[in-house]
Design an enzyme around this catalytic site. Sequence first.
Site, PDB file in Angstrom:
ATOM      1  N   SER A  97     -31.466  -1.349  14.055  1.00  0.00           N
ATOM      2  CA  SER A  97     -30.676  -1.909  12.956  1.00  0.00           C
ATOM      3  C   SER A  97     -31.122  -3.302  12.511  1.00  0.00           C
ATOM      4  O   SER A  97     -31.176  -3.567  11.305  1.00  0.00           O
ATOM      5  CB  SER A  97     -29.197  -1.929  13.335  1.00  0.00           C
ATOM      6  OG  SER A  97     -28.694  -0.611  13.431  1.00  0.00           O
ATOM      7  N   CYS A 113     -32.687  -6.712  20.966  1.00  0.00           N
ATOM      8  CA  CYS A 113     -32.265  -7.105  22.310  1.00  0.00           C
ATOM      9  C   CYS A 113     -33.212  -8.125  22.917  1.00  0.00           C
ATOM     10  O   CYS A 113     -34.422  -8.101  22.683  1.00  0.00           O
ATOM     11  CB  CYS A 113     -32.181  -5.879  23.205  1.00  0.00           C
ATOM     12  SG  CYS A 113     -33.619  -4.790  23.138  1.00  0.00           S
ATOM     13  N   ASN A 319     -31.380  -5.140  28.541  1.00  0.00           N
ATOM     14  CA  ASN A 319     -30.590  -5.373  27.337  1.00  0.00           C
ATOM     15  C   ASN A 319     -29.188  -4.780  27.521  1.00  0.00           C
ATOM     16  O   ASN A 319     -28.893  -4.166  28.547  1.00  0.00           O
ATOM     17  CB  ASN A 319     -31.303  -4.766  26.131  1.00  0.00           C
ATOM     18  CG  ASN A 319     -31.273  -3.253  26.140  1.00  0.00           C
ATOM     19  OD1 ASN A 319     -31.317  -2.628  27.200  1.00  0.00           O
ATOM     20  ND2 ASN A 319     -31.186  -2.650  24.979  1.00  0.00           N
ATOM     21  N   PRO A 320     -28.290  -4.925  26.537  1.00  0.00           N
ATOM     22  CA  PRO A 320     -26.895  -4.506  26.743  1.00  0.00           C
ATOM     23  C   PRO A 320     -26.679  -3.045  27.090  1.00  0.00           C
ATOM     24  O   PRO A 320     -25.713  -2.712  27.778  1.00  0.00           O
ATOM     25  CB  PRO A 320     -26.231  -4.852  25.405  1.00  0.00           C
ATOM     26  CG  PRO A 320     -27.004  -6.028  24.912  1.00  0.00           C
ATOM     27  CD  PRO A 320     -28.419  -5.748  25.312  1.00  0.00           C
ATOM     28  N   CYS A 321     -27.524  -2.143  26.607  1.00  0.00           N
ATOM     29  CA  CYS A 321     -27.311  -0.717  26.923  1.00  0.00           C
ATOM     30  C   CYS A 321     -28.127  -0.224  28.095  1.00  0.00           C
ATOM     31  O   CYS A 321     -28.085   0.965  28.437  1.00  0.00           O
ATOM     32  CB  CYS A 321     -27.621   0.122  25.694  1.00  0.00           C
ATOM     33  SG  CYS A 321     -26.426  -0.093  24.388  1.00  0.00           S
ATOM     34  N   GLU A 323     -31.376   0.193  28.630  1.00  0.00           N
ATOM     35  CA  GLU A 323     -32.617   0.967  28.507  1.00  0.00           C
ATOM     36  C   GLU A 323     -33.867   0.105  28.466  1.00  0.00           C
ATOM     37  O   GLU A 323     -34.975   0.629  28.539  1.00  0.00           O
ATOM     38  CB  GLU A 323     -32.568   1.853  27.257  1.00  0.00           C
ATOM     39  CG  GLU A 323     -32.879   1.159  25.936  1.00  0.00           C
ATOM     40  CD  GLU A 323     -31.675   0.522  25.301  1.00  0.00           C
ATOM     41  OE1 GLU A 323     -31.750   0.160  24.119  1.00  0.00           O
ATOM     42  OE2 GLU A 323     -30.641   0.379  25.992  1.00  0.00           O
ATOM     43  N   PRO A 500     -29.951   4.030  22.327  1.00  0.00           N
ATOM     44  CA  PRO A 500     -28.768   4.834  21.979  1.00  0.00           C
ATOM     45  C   PRO A 500     -28.798   5.432  20.574  1.00  0.00           C
ATOM     46  O   PRO A 500     -28.246   6.496  20.346  1.00  0.00           O
ATOM     47  CB  PRO A 500     -27.617   3.832  22.106  1.00  0.00           C
ATOM     48  CG  PRO A 500     -28.127   2.755  22.978  1.00  0.00           C
ATOM     49  CD  PRO A 500     -29.584   2.659  22.715  1.00  0.00           C
ATOM     50  N   GLY A 502     -27.166   4.657  17.791  1.00  0.00           N
ATOM     51  CA  GLY A 502     -25.844   4.930  17.238  1.00  0.00           C
ATOM     52  C   GLY A 502     -25.809   5.045  15.735  1.00  0.00           C
ATOM     53  O   GLY A 502     -25.574   6.119  15.178  1.00  0.00           O
TER      54      GLY A 502
END
Length: 868
Positions: A97, A113, A319-321, A323, A500, A502
């Site tokens: 994004s 990230c 990073n936050p997710c 991966e 992810p 999203g």
Amino acid sequence: MSNPSSSTQTRSGLLPIPPLPEDLPKIELTENARQVLIRRYVRRNDDGTPAESVDEMFWRVAYNIAKVEVSFGNPDVMTRAREFYILLTSKKFFPNSPTFTGAGTPLGQLAACFVLPIVDDMGRDSMGIFQTLRDAALIQQTGGGNGFSFSRLRPKGTVVKSSSGQATGPVGFLRVYDHAFGEIAQGGTRRGANMGVLRVDHPDIEEFITCKTDENAITNFNISVGITDAFMRAVKEDAEWELRFPDVTDPRYRTFRGTLEQAEQEGIPIRTYKKVRARDLFNKIVKQAHHNGEPGVLFLDAANRSNPVPHLYQLEATNPCGEQYLGPYENCCLGSVNLAQHLGDNGTVDWEGLRQSVVLSTIFLDDVVEANAYVPAVPQLREAAMRARRIGLGIMGLADLMYHCGIRYGSPEGQEFAAQVMEFIRYHAMQTSIELAQQRGAFPAIHGSIYDPENLKWAPPQSIVPYTHDYGRPPIDWDIITEGIRKHGIRNAAQTTIAPTGTIATVAGCEGYGCEPVFALAYIRHVNDNGKDLQLIYASPAFEKAIARAGIEAEKRQEILEQIMREGTCQHIKDLPEAIRNVFVVSADITAEEHVRMQAALQAFVDNSLSKTINFPEGATEEDVATAYMLAWELGCKGITVYVTGSREKVVLETLKTAEKKKGETDEKEEVEKSPVPQPLMLWQETKKPRPQILPGYTLNIDTPLGKTFVTINENGGGQPFEVFLNSAKAGSDTAAVSEAIGRLISYILRMASPIPPIDRLREVIHQLSGIGGGRSLGFGPNRVRSLPDGIAQALERYYDMWHERHTTSHASKEEMPQNGNGTHTESPSSSALPLFKIGDLCPECGQASVVNEEGCRKCYSCGYSEC
């Protein structure tokens, strides 16, 4: 369309670029996907109007990424820009994004990230606690998320020599960071996403494990425990485990910046604070993850075994997710190939098309590394990015491709198929990166890395599952890759990551996000048909095609879709051919072990990591979670996130069956019914009676901006409205709480002692609630619903009108207003045309109750909003 005669176009907040060529194709999107793009990615003028069309947005991204190739000796920027534009608008590949929102803008930050270092210092060091907080805040303002390892912070209560005070500890500073990030709007659109990591041998690990027991605490962080192989072996052997930290009184500690293992190697004393049973600590992690999905687990040694630059750093955080493992100040520019756009004829894979997409996508991401402005106020970010030139090419729509090919997600064949696809992508990404190294040069830190041509330590990846099927995949020769690295080096220290996806998967039209299975086969959509509310059942396009090909008649197909809507899966439908039931599985149909094995099969060919959630059914035990953790470690996964259905949300997918269950639970509520009632007085010409066990009532429903709301009005023996129940969204959500609160207040108003008849009191309630506006409205004209309270008022007003009709027309029949005894509902008109996925919590962007926990993140299945 821009004026083709103009050489450049200048728009508010955008850098000038050549106009969009007239002969380029326009992207084909669903209306929902187009609206997501307009809300999230299309740049706006100061007055809020769009500064570009959707097609111009894609051209802005394509051109601004392509133009950096001038620095690589490619003068034909327009040709490359056209290639990128066609790649994007064909939906075969999307970047993350921030690339959509930042390309061609003065900000120019394109990465999703970052990982920032934190050392045990309050002000002197550039990597100190509050200097890092400042850097993270600047990153979040540009739309990036951050990961941190808090493992270098001294334990809570340790004496601080300079101040004679006591150390706050990692969890204390985690809370400080969380509070700060709660005040920062990420990129002007959403709150920042973050990952906090603590090693399993840190003395404060037990406090860290339980710091998110309350879901309302530390809301801006995902947390993960950094697990070592030594700890997992200690768990298996039921051994003792030491919680340790370097001796903070040693003079060398003040300037030390390495890991615990490196401190030992350098002779810095290590102090043991506590000894625990490894299994007890492991069980605490498992218990908490079973409770609400956190903490996740990161297998640090597995990550460092494939660390491409071990001479620079050890990997400690993601990073936050989860991966993307990164070194200090590093970022990764992510992008995903859309497998749903690479379907071959007759259930095959379009391998050549996939190869071409991978090649161009790899070039695109390497150009992003160059085009990224990063954050100028934190110069270490650009330095770290250029040193390793990490990219993260991943996938989305794996589940779509498996439906197409007739392969069950999670099965042994599914594991093999996923491995073959990911190996093909990794192979051609590496081959392209080698070619880029030949043209543009290898990444600067290649000497000393695993890709050092003079001391090559990298070895071709190996599948953990046997290959027994021929899917028509072209041959792969890893020896070519090895020789290419020895001859030219490689452009990117890391090449693949599965994110992810999203928002971008929503826009691309994928049924399966990232590498996850499809979440649900069907959902309800409400459409206004000349004032009548029609409930349309939508199903997976692939599933609909499959049952049509199976020769099932249209009427029977509709019946099947209705059954799917009730259960959320097709596994219970015995009328379906077994082959269809076998292929069309959803997340809840797949066992936890199958989830783990799919992750491991993919991980073998992903040099970084991947975002994947291991889903458990509602009745899963802590032992089940523990087994999954151990299996993930044994299979070489680099991390694992689990989610037990219902551990955070009472209802994950609200099918008709679960909606009816909730309705029954609502009817059984005793709080209002047990409220103390004043002694009866002579009011409104009638004595007020105690509430009997059974009351007649009516249920109406109405679509609101927050989803469909059911309004139940029960009457007392005198035929007056007695109580109101409101049922909207899912149990435990903010919307449900507000609805229940409104219902309780209305019920209290109707039951309190007053000379005013209850029906007249209801009239005043309607007057007070009517016209209240919210963030957005639903519908137009007389059917417009401005907010949840306004929708409730409209439903109550309809009841009010019908109540007067019943009491003024002696021949009124019961059929005029159906009762709710058998679950029959009166439909209220609505002009809603938005898909109402009843699968989760309230979305802060679109207002639908469709935010679910998945892939270490929370995302909306209605509009694509993602918290990460």
